[in-house]
Write a protein that holds these residues in place. Structure first.
Motif, PDB file in Angstrom:
ATOM      1  N   LEU A 155      53.582  19.271   2.152  1.00 34.88           N
ATOM      2  CA  LEU A 155      53.924  20.617   1.696  1.00 34.88           C
ATOM      3  C   LEU A 155      55.433  20.838   1.726  1.00 34.88           C
ATOM      4  O   LEU A 155      56.022  21.339   0.753  1.00 34.88           O
ATOM      5  CB  LEU A 155      53.219  21.650   2.578  1.00 34.88           C
ATOM      6  CG  LEU A 155      53.498  23.124   2.262  1.00 34.88           C
ATOM      7  CD1 LEU A 155      53.021  23.469   0.859  1.00 34.88           C
ATOM      8  CD2 LEU A 155      52.843  24.027   3.295  1.00 34.88           C
ATOM      9  N   ASN A 167      57.080  18.815  -1.090  1.00 33.65           N
ATOM     10  CA  ASN A 167      56.874  19.383  -2.421  1.00 33.65           C
ATOM     11  C   ASN A 167      57.708  20.638  -2.629  1.00 33.65           C
ATOM     12  O   ASN A 167      58.243  20.870  -3.726  1.00 33.65           O
ATOM     13  CB  ASN A 167      55.394  19.700  -2.636  1.00 33.65           C
ATOM     14  CG  ASN A 167      54.580  18.456  -2.915  1.00 33.65           C
ATOM     15  OD1 ASN A 167      54.982  17.617  -3.713  1.00 33.65           O
ATOM     16  ND2 ASN A 167      53.438  18.311  -2.261  1.00 33.65           N
ATOM     17  N   ILE A 168      57.827  21.471  -1.586  1.00 35.59           N
ATOM     18  CA  ILE A 168      58.642  22.682  -1.713  1.00 35.59           C
ATOM     19  C   ILE A 168      60.101  22.324  -1.971  1.00 35.59           C
ATOM     20  O   ILE A 168      60.763  22.891  -2.855  1.00 35.59           O
ATOM     21  CB  ILE A 168      58.503  23.550  -0.445  1.00 35.59           C
ATOM     22  CG1 ILE A 168      57.099  24.153  -0.370  1.00 35.59           C
ATOM     23  CG2 ILE A 168      59.549  24.668  -0.446  1.00 35.59           C
ATOM     24  CD1 ILE A 168      56.819  24.905   0.916  1.00 35.59           C
ATOM     25  N   GLY A 200      62.204  22.967  -5.442  1.00 32.87           N
ATOM     26  CA  GLY A 200      63.464  23.711  -5.448  1.00 32.87           C
ATOM     27  C   GLY A 200      64.592  22.905  -6.069  1.00 32.87           C
ATOM     28  O   GLY A 200      65.412  23.446  -6.826  1.00 32.87           O
TER      29      GLY A 200
END
Length: 391
Positions: A280, A283-284, A288
């Motif tokens: 997670l 991926n964030i 971005g």
């Protein structure tokens, strides 16, 4: 009197290892890969020092210059293999079969024993450069024995479609552990042939359920089978985590070092949680970064509207976009590596360390030093083949 058992504490933190991995990755890119040997050494020293059985940290005393020289030696050997042996194989392949597929197949087959050889040599070097309480670890010579045994066990695993993988794992672990020393004491890996099959049961169940659901979905196209197929995938994820935790537990419980024994209680759900949270975060950050790059491309293209970037303008201005694309590519690699270390590798090391305990340690102070093992090529072959030389 010495304690009868030693728990293992872990002192690593996400922030320091993230910045260490990021800095060393950037330096590796700037030096065209030559700094990788120093980067690997610095990271290992951090990971080793964070693992503290009985409060005493492990030490990694590997020399990056040893790794570099060993890598150069291995590259010379691999250049000979690729340049001469593959040329001969290619000649006979075209002469006899008028095609190159046989040469590629034989080349890969001929490289396989070298891969297993490199993995064993890398493990031997790492153990020889690891200390606890000032006492060296060590691994006896046996790389070629490990190589041909690995080929036989892997062939058996492939022929049985993976059903004998637990047996292969145990056999190879016994070969490695039975040649491992701490000081003058030899490790022993116990366990019967069926020790690890129970640890793989959830993987077997999930694959079986998925195969049945897939076959029934193909024959009847019932939506209920889709749900069952998806559930089998979730079960497989749990099964892989259960295998990693339970196989570690069973093999650890069956290890001995003189009178010392080991126990471990890793948790499959904790392993899943570490990978889920790490994925997670990764991926964030990557999303971005991707959005930021789109903004940069939009600015260079002369428009603030990301959805209406003129592709022709992007193509005509390739010289302007190429440096940005290269920087984005290497930034992606360095960030991915740093986040993986901080959010996956380190938490996994912490979990497996803290759930492990050493018992019957009354005589640990009586273990005496072993001679230093010298290596001409260090981890060179594993580095050259990119196998078995990771953290």
């Amino acid at each position: 009197m010495p304690p009868s058992s030693l728990t293992i504490s872990y002192a690593g933190e996400k922030g320091p290892v993230f910045w260490l991995a990021l800095r060393t990755s950037i330096l590796t890119v700037l030096t065209l890969g030559f700094y990788r040997f120093w980067a690997k050494t610095r990271l290992r020293r951090y990971y080793w020092s964070a693992i503290r059985p009985g409060g005493a940290p492990l030490e990694y005393v590997g020399d990056p210059l040893e790794k570099l020289l060993g890598f150069l030696v291995a590259v010379v050997f691999m250049a000979f293999y690729i340049g001469v042996v593959n040329l001969i194989l290619m000649y006979f392949s075209f002469a006899l079969l008028n095609a190159n597929f046989a040469a590629y197949a034989l080349s890969f087959l001929g490289l396989t024993p070298i891969i297993f050889f490199a993995q064993y040599r890398a493990r031997r070097y790492i153990l020889a450069r690891t200390r606890w309480r000032g006492i060296r670890f060590g691994l006896e010579p046996g790389a070629w024995g490990y190589s041909w045994r690995s080929m036989i066990h892997w062939a058996l695993t492939i022929c049985t479609l993976g059903l004998t993988w637990p047996l292969t794992t145990l056999w190879l672990e016994k070969y490695r552990v039975s040649r491992t020393f701490y000081g003058d004491q030899r490790f022993v890996q116990g366990g019967s042939k069926g020790l690890l099959f129970g640890a793989m049961r959830h993987v077997y169940y999930a694959i079986g359920l998925g195969a049945i659901a897939g076959l029934m979905l193909y024959l009847y196209e019932n939506p209920a089978w889709i749900v069952l197929f998806v559930l089998s995938g979730s079960w497989l994820i749990y099964g892989l985590a259960y295998w990693r935790a339970e196989s570690f537990k069973r093999m650890t419980d069956a290890k001995q070092l003189g009178e010392m024994q080991f126990t471990a209680k890793p948790r499959p759900l904790r392993i899943i949680g570490i990978y889920a949270l790490g994925g997670l975060v990764l991926n964030i950050v990557l999303f971005g970064l991707f959005f930021a790059l789109l903004m940069v491309f939009a600015f260079i293209a002369g428009t603030a509207d990301i959805e209406n970037i003129n592709l022709d303008l992007l193509e005509s201005g390739g010289t302007a976009f190429l440096p940005v694309a290269l920087m984005a590519y290497f930034l992606l690699l360095t960030l991915t590596r740093a986040i993986t270390h901080a959010w996956i590798t380190l938490p996994l090391a912490e979990h497996f360390a803290e759930v492990t305990e050493i018992v019957n340690t009354q005589n640990v102070a009586q273990i005496i030093q072993r001679d230093r093992d010298e290596f001409a090529e260090a981890e060179g072959f594993a580095d050259a083949l990119d196998v078995g030389a990771a953290i």
